[in-house]
Design a protein around this motif. Structure first.
Motif: not given
Length: 292
Positions: A1-5, A84-91, A127-133, A151-154
């Motif tokens: 559940m994304r809290i943005t919803e 490492a940041l992108q790798s952790e986000l994908l995981g 980092l926020l820009h990276t998540v959007c990418q 897809k994340f709630a950022k």
């Protein structure tokens, strides 16, 4: 559940944060979270907060998720480069962790490994820009991801009680432009300062969660005034904490003061974020006293 919803549906979102242990045993953290925080929306897991080495936020999030709670992954740029940041986000996405909070992170000199080399390849905005990418299906170098993108709630952080509201609003604007969808604030003890900030922050159209700490003592309040950027504890609050040390030590005064701040600020925010700092057991009483 994304809290943005939930924000989009007009729900007042209540979160709290916990710190992973300085060790590999997470059982007591999970049990306390289940006992005292199960009634809130989601639980932030800090990421080597104040540059003090602890278990990572990512595995702790997985353990809380497996226990039935909704975790928010805090991710700082201090200890990892962009790979490492992108790798952790994908995981995290692969394991169903959908809520994140992007932070630059405190410098290593503040923590228990002051000789550690800080990274800071990115900051909270990049980092926020990276998540959007990643959400667009490409990494930061422009290489395509395989399969459905995450897809994340950022989330991001802002300090409404900082000396310069205009500087905080400018930082907030940069984070919104980079992709921030909700904000959690630094601890607020001065309702008037928060309300003044919130009125100006309306222009960005993003939900803001009021950050609160249950103050434990007058000494703690003075320490935060002198050492924690963006925090201002009014003198009258320090005086109340000092008036009855036993009452303050039991947490009664702190809960009363924090509940007062919540009640005063609630009409001006879209949620609440509680930084219990080891007093998770006080959270139910705080919510009840604040009318939540």
């Amino acid at each position: 559940m994304r809290i943005t919803e939930l924000f989009d549906n007009g729900q007042f979102v209540v979160t709290a944060e916990v710190g992973p242990p300085k060790g590999c045993h997470m059982e007591h953290v999970v049990e306390e979270a289940k006992e005292y925080l199960s009634g809130i929306t989601a639980v932030n897991i800090t990421d080597n907060q104040s540059s003090v080495m602890r278990m990572g936020s990512f595995p702790a999030c997985v353990m809380l998720k497996n226990a039935g709670l909704t975790p928010i992954l805090q991710l700082t740029c201090r200890d990892r480069n962009r790979i490492a940041l992108q790798s952790e986000l994908l995981g995290a996405a692969a394991l169903g962790i959908e809520n994140i909070l992007c932070l630059t992170g405190d410098h290593t000199k503040m923590g228990d490994h002051p000789g550690a080399k800080p990274v800071f390849d990115l900051d909270s905005v990049s980092l926020l820009h990276t998540v959007c990418q990643l959400e667009k299906g490409v990494d930061l170098a422009g290489n395509p991801l395989v399969g459905e993108p995450p897809k994340f709630a950022k989330g991001a952080v802002v300090s409404p009680c900082s000396d310069s509201i205009d500087a905080q609003l400018a930082k907030m604007e940069r984070k919104v432009m980079a992709g921030a969808e909700y904000f959690q604030t630094q601890a607020v003890f001065d309702s008037e300062k928060f309300i003044a900030f919130a009125e100006k922050a309306k222009q960005f159209g993003k939900p803001v969660q009021l950050g609160v700490i249950i103050p434990k003592s007058a000494g703690m309040a003075k320490f935060m005034n002198n050492n924690v950027a963006g925090v201002h504890v009014p003198q009258w609050m320090i005086d109340e904490l000092a008036a009855d040390k036993e009452k303050a030590k039991a947490g009664i005064t702190g809960v009363e003061l924090a509940a007062k701040v919540i009640k005063e600020c609630r009409p001006y925010c879209q949620g609440l974020h509680i930084m219990a700092l080891g007093w998770e057991a006080k959270v139910p009483a705080l919510l009840e006293m604040a009318g939540l």
